[in-house]
Design a protein around this motif. Structure first.
Motif: not given
Length: 192
Positions: A63-92
Protein backbone atom coordinates in the motif's frame (compact mmCIF):
# COMPACT_ATOMS: atom_id res chain seq x y z
CA UNK A 1 8.96 1.56 3.79
CA UNK A 2 10.48 4.16 1.53
CA UNK A 3 13.62 6.26 1.89
CA UNK A 4 11.68 9.24 3.29
CA UNK A 5 11.21 7.37 6.60
CA UNK A 6 14.86 7.40 7.76
CA UNK A 7 14.04 9.11 11.09
CA UNK A 8 11.52 6.52 12.25
CA UNK A 9 12.30 4.07 15.03
CA UNK A 10 13.08 0.43 14.17
CA UNK A 11 9.98 -1.70 13.84
CA UNK A 12 7.70 1.20 12.90
CA UNK A 13 4.69 0.01 10.89
CA UNK A 14 2.13 2.24 9.25
CA UNK A 15 -1.32 0.62 9.28
CA UNK A 16 -3.69 3.48 10.14
CA UNK A 17 -7.45 3.11 10.33
CA UNK A 18 -9.67 5.33 8.19
CA UNK A 19 -10.39 7.46 11.25
CA UNK A 20 -6.67 7.89 12.01
CA UNK A 21 -5.90 8.89 8.42
CA UNK A 22 -8.54 11.61 8.51
CA UNK A 23 -8.24 12.89 12.10
CA UNK A 24 -4.52 12.59 12.80
CA UNK A 25 -3.11 13.23 9.33
CA UNK A 26 -5.50 14.89 6.85
CA UNK A 27 -7.14 17.28 9.31
CA UNK A 28 -3.75 18.44 10.59
CA UNK A 29 -2.44 18.89 7.04
CA UNK A 30 -5.47 20.92 5.97
CA UNK A 31 -5.28 23.08 9.10
CA UNK A 32 -1.55 23.70 8.49
CA UNK A 33 -0.65 22.08 11.82
CA UNK A 34 2.52 20.02 12.30
CA UNK A 35 2.18 16.25 12.19
CA UNK A 36 4.60 14.06 14.14
CA UNK A 37 5.95 11.90 12.72
CA UNK A 38 5.75 13.63 9.35
CA UNK A 39 5.92 10.50 7.20
CA UNK A 40 3.35 11.03 4.44
CA UNK A 41 4.73 13.00 1.47
CA UNK A 42 2.93 15.54 -0.73
CA UNK A 43 2.58 14.11 -4.22
CA UNK A 44 0.65 15.10 -7.27
CA UNK A 45 -0.95 11.76 -8.09
CA UNK A 46 -2.05 12.32 -11.60
CA UNK A 47 1.28 12.48 -13.44
CA UNK A 48 2.07 9.00 -12.02
CA UNK A 49 0.69 5.60 -12.89
CA UNK A 50 0.03 3.54 -9.73
CA UNK A 51 3.04 1.25 -10.23
CA UNK A 52 5.30 4.34 -10.26
CA UNK A 53 4.40 5.31 -6.66
CA UNK A 54 7.09 3.08 -5.14
CA UNK A 55 9.87 5.34 -3.86
CA UNK A 56 7.70 8.46 -4.15
CA UNK A 57 4.87 7.75 -1.67
CA UNK A 58 4.97 6.24 1.82
CA UNK A 59 5.01 2.48 1.26
CA UNK A 60 3.87 -0.09 3.80
CA UNK A 61 3.49 -3.59 2.48
CA UNK A 62 1.74 -3.28 -0.86
CA UNK A 63 0.00 0.00 0.00
CA UNK A 64 1.14 3.53 -0.78
CA UNK A 65 0.04 6.68 1.08
CA UNK A 66 0.42 10.34 0.09
CA UNK A 67 -1.23 13.75 0.28
CA UNK A 68 -2.45 15.34 -2.91
CA UNK A 69 -4.37 18.40 -3.94
CA UNK A 70 -8.00 17.62 -4.74
CA UNK A 71 -8.62 17.83 -8.46
CA UNK A 72 -11.04 16.63 -11.09
CA UNK A 73 -8.22 15.56 -13.43
CA UNK A 74 -7.45 11.92 -12.71
CA UNK A 75 -5.62 11.16 -15.95
CA UNK A 76 -2.08 9.74 -15.87
CA UNK A 77 0.44 9.02 -18.63
CA UNK A 78 -1.00 5.57 -19.39
CA UNK A 79 -4.56 5.67 -18.11
CA UNK A 80 -7.05 7.20 -15.69
CA UNK A 81 -8.70 6.74 -12.30
CA UNK A 82 -12.44 6.13 -12.57
CA UNK A 83 -14.80 6.58 -9.61
CA UNK A 84 -16.40 3.31 -8.56
CA UNK A 85 -19.53 5.13 -7.38
CA UNK A 86 -18.84 4.14 -3.80
CA UNK A 87 -18.48 6.88 -1.21
CA UNK A 88 -18.79 6.29 2.49
CA UNK A 89 -18.55 8.36 5.64
CA UNK A 90 -15.52 8.05 7.91
CA UNK A 91 -16.77 8.17 11.49
CA UNK A 92 -15.09 8.26 14.89
CA UNK A 93 -15.09 5.03 16.83
CA UNK A 94 -16.02 6.75 20.10
CA UNK A 95 -18.93 9.03 19.15
CA UNK A 96 -19.84 7.86 15.63
CA UNK A 97 -19.37 11.46 14.46
CA UNK A 98 -18.63 11.95 10.76
CA UNK A 99 -15.09 13.29 10.33
CA UNK A 100 -14.49 12.67 6.62
CA UNK A 101 -15.48 10.90 3.43
CA UNK A 102 -13.83 8.03 1.56
CA UNK A 103 -14.28 7.47 -2.17
CA UNK A 104 -13.03 4.51 -4.22
CA UNK A 105 -11.41 4.69 -7.64
CA UNK A 106 -10.21 2.00 -10.04
CA UNK A 107 -7.33 2.49 -12.47
CA UNK A 108 -7.98 1.88 -16.17
CA UNK A 109 -5.30 1.61 -18.86
CA UNK A 110 -5.88 3.60 -22.04
CA UNK A 111 -8.33 6.37 -22.80
CA UNK A 112 -11.63 7.02 -21.05
CA UNK A 113 -13.82 5.76 -23.88
CA UNK A 114 -12.24 2.29 -24.11
CA UNK A 115 -10.02 1.81 -21.06
CA UNK A 116 -9.00 -1.60 -19.76
CA UNK A 117 -9.79 -2.24 -16.10
CA UNK A 118 -6.81 -3.07 -13.85
CA UNK A 119 -6.51 -4.36 -10.27
CA UNK A 120 -5.27 -1.00 -8.91
CA UNK A 121 -7.56 0.64 -6.33
CA UNK A 122 -7.32 4.10 -4.78
CA UNK A 123 -9.13 5.14 -1.62
CA UNK A 124 -9.31 8.93 -1.52
CA UNK A 125 -10.05 10.51 1.86
CA UNK A 126 -11.35 14.05 2.16
CA UNK A 127 -12.68 16.19 4.95
CA UNK A 128 -16.45 16.81 5.06
CA UNK A 129 -17.78 19.85 3.23
CA UNK A 130 -18.41 21.97 6.32
CA UNK A 131 -18.02 25.28 4.49
CA UNK A 132 -21.17 24.82 2.39
CA UNK A 133 -23.63 25.82 5.15
CA UNK A 134 -21.61 28.84 6.28
CA UNK A 135 -21.03 30.06 2.71
CA UNK A 136 -24.66 31.09 2.47
CA UNK A 137 -24.33 33.41 5.45
CA UNK A 138 -21.00 35.04 4.67
CA UNK A 139 -18.44 34.50 1.95
CA UNK A 140 -15.63 36.01 4.05
CA UNK A 141 -16.11 33.62 6.95
CA UNK A 142 -15.95 30.56 4.69
CA UNK A 143 -12.66 31.49 3.01
CA UNK A 144 -10.35 29.90 5.64
CA UNK A 145 -12.45 26.73 5.63
CA UNK A 146 -12.20 26.46 1.84
CA UNK A 147 -8.61 25.23 2.26
CA UNK A 148 -9.95 22.03 3.88
CA UNK A 149 -11.36 20.89 0.55
CA UNK A 150 -8.03 21.33 -1.25
CA UNK A 151 -6.23 18.38 0.37
CA UNK A 152 -6.92 14.66 0.19
CA UNK A 153 -4.99 11.69 1.46
CA UNK A 154 -4.78 8.63 -0.79
CA UNK A 155 -4.20 4.94 -0.14
CA UNK A 156 -3.32 3.03 -3.32
CA UNK A 157 -2.94 -0.73 -3.59
CA UNK A 158 -3.20 -3.54 -6.11
CA UNK A 159 -5.72 -6.19 -5.21
CA UNK A 160 -5.24 -9.82 -6.18
CA UNK A 161 -6.40 -10.69 -9.68
CA UNK A 162 -8.22 -13.85 -8.56
CA UNK A 163 -11.60 -12.11 -8.28
CA UNK A 164 -11.39 -11.78 -4.51
CA UNK A 165 -12.91 -8.35 -3.90
CA UNK A 166 -12.46 -8.64 -0.14
CA UNK A 167 -8.65 -8.37 -0.30
CA UNK A 168 -7.48 -5.60 2.01
CA UNK A 169 -3.85 -5.75 0.95
CA UNK A 170 -2.71 -7.89 3.86
CA UNK A 171 -0.91 -11.20 3.48
CA UNK A 172 -2.44 -14.46 4.68
CA UNK A 173 -0.96 -16.20 7.69
CA UNK A 174 0.38 -19.74 7.39
CA UNK A 175 -2.73 -21.09 9.15
CA UNK A 176 -5.04 -19.18 6.79
CA UNK A 177 -3.24 -20.70 3.80
CA UNK A 178 -3.54 -24.19 5.28
CA UNK A 179 -7.27 -23.81 5.96
CA UNK A 180 -7.87 -22.41 2.48
CA UNK A 181 -6.00 -25.34 0.95
CA UNK A 182 -8.40 -27.74 2.70
CA UNK A 183 -11.38 -26.65 0.64
CA UNK A 184 -11.57 -29.94 -1.27
CA UNK A 185 -11.70 -32.77 1.27
CA UNK A 186 -11.99 -35.43 -1.50
CA UNK A 187 -8.29 -34.96 -2.29
CA UNK A 188 -7.23 -35.76 1.29
CA UNK A 189 -6.53 -39.42 2.01
CA UNK A 190 -7.33 -40.41 5.56
CA UNK A 191 -5.65 -43.39 7.30
CA UNK A 192 -7.76 -46.54 7.73
Amino acid sequence: MGDNNANLPPGFRFYPSDEELVVHFLHRKAALLPCHPDVIPDLELYPYDPWELDGKALAEGNQWYYYSRRTQNRVTGNGFWKAMGIEEAVVTSSSNKRVGMKKYYMFYMGEASNGIKTNWIMEEYRLPDCASSSSRSSKRKSQPKADYSKWVICRVYERNGDGDDDDDGRELSCLDEIFLSLDDLDEISLPN
